[in-house]
Write a protein that holds these residues in place. Sequence first.
Motif, mmCIF file in Angstrom:
data_model
loop_
_atom_site.group_PDB
_atom_site.id
_atom_site.type_symbol
_atom_site.label_atom_id
_atom_site.label_comp_id
_atom_site.label_asym_id
_atom_site.label_seq_id
_atom_site.Cartn_x
_atom_site.Cartn_y
_atom_site.Cartn_z
ATOM 1 N N GLN A 80 0.840 -1.210 0.000
ATOM 2 C CA GLN A 80 0.000 0.000 0.000
ATOM 3 C C GLN A 80 0.871 1.255 0.000
ATOM 4 O O GLN A 80 0.595 2.215 -0.700
ATOM 5 C CB GLN A 80 -0.941 -0.018 1.207
ATOM 6 N N ARG A 81 1.958 1.223 0.781
ATOM 7 C CA ARG A 81 2.851 2.392 0.831
ATOM 8 C C ARG A 81 3.518 2.620 -0.511
ATOM 9 O O ARG A 81 3.633 3.751 -0.980
ATOM 10 C CB ARG A 81 3.893 2.192 1.925
ATOM 11 N N GLU A 82 3.951 1.521 -1.160
ATOM 12 C CA GLU A 82 4.590 1.653 -2.471
ATOM 13 C C GLU A 82 3.619 2.200 -3.508
ATOM 14 O O GLU A 82 3.967 3.040 -4.328
ATOM 15 C CB GLU A 82 5.148 0.292 -2.921
ATOM 16 N N LEU A 83 2.362 1.697 -3.480
ATOM 17 C CA LEU A 83 1.369 2.182 -4.432
ATOM 18 C C LEU A 83 1.038 3.652 -4.180
ATOM 19 O O LEU A 83 0.891 4.439 -5.123
ATOM 20 C CB LEU A 83 0.097 1.326 -4.349
ATOM 21 N N THR A 84 0.914 4.017 -2.914
ATOM 22 C CA THR A 84 0.620 5.418 -2.572
ATOM 23 C C THR A 84 1.776 6.312 -2.955
ATOM 24 O O THR A 84 1.580 7.397 -3.509
ATOM 25 C CB THR A 84 0.315 5.536 -1.073
ATOM 26 N N GLN A 85 3.003 5.887 -2.683
ATOM 27 C CA GLN A 85 4.177 6.678 -3.012
ATOM 28 C C GLN A 85 4.310 6.842 -4.519
ATOM 29 O O GLN A 85 4.627 7.909 -5.015
ATOM 30 C CB GLN A 85 5.435 6.013 -2.446
ATOM 31 N N GLY A 86 4.022 5.769 -5.293
ATOM 32 C CA GLY A 86 4.073 5.842 -6.753
ATOM 33 C C GLY A 86 3.031 6.794 -7.299
ATOM 34 O O GLY A 86 3.268 7.528 -8.253
ATOM 35 N N ALA A 87 1.836 6.822 -6.698
ATOM 36 C CA ALA A 87 0.770 7.725 -7.158
ATOM 37 C C ALA A 87 1.142 9.166 -6.849
ATOM 38 O O ALA A 87 0.821 10.074 -7.628
ATOM 39 C CB ALA A 87 -0.545 7.347 -6.487
ATOM 40 N N LEU A 88 1.824 9.419 -5.736
ATOM 41 C CA LEU A 88 2.217 10.782 -5.387
ATOM 42 C C LEU A 88 3.341 11.286 -6.277
ATOM 43 O O LEU A 88 3.424 12.481 -6.560
ATOM 44 C CB LEU A 88 2.644 10.839 -3.912
ATOM 45 N N ASP A 89 4.217 10.381 -6.725
ATOM 46 C CA ASP A 89 5.327 10.771 -7.585
ATOM 47 C C ASP A 89 4.878 11.077 -9.012
ATOM 48 O O ASP A 89 5.522 11.815 -9.721
ATOM 49 C CB ASP A 89 6.397 9.677 -7.613
#
Length: 90
Positions: A80-89
């Motif tokens: 979830q953190r990786e997906l959220t971080q990718g969406a923010l980038d």
Amino acid sequence: MKPINGLGARTMKTALAIFICIALSNGLNKIGIESVGFYVSISVIFTMQNTLEMTRSVGTQRILGTIVGGIVTIIIFSIQRELTQGALDA
């Protein structure tokens, strides 16, 4: 163990186990280690079985279930953190 006023051995074992858990919890709280005896007591009620072997088996299953649940939770939060971080980038 002979029944006392209609209380059987399993009831007496469970009561003793809960008493010990709450006493240990209170002792830990007094020396500054936070502990909640209520939740431990609930685990004792669900874990206590008719025989020692069955109690050990259920206890082992609870411990393994907790470990597996913790690992799955870490994996899900990492994804979830990786997906959220990718969406923010993006």
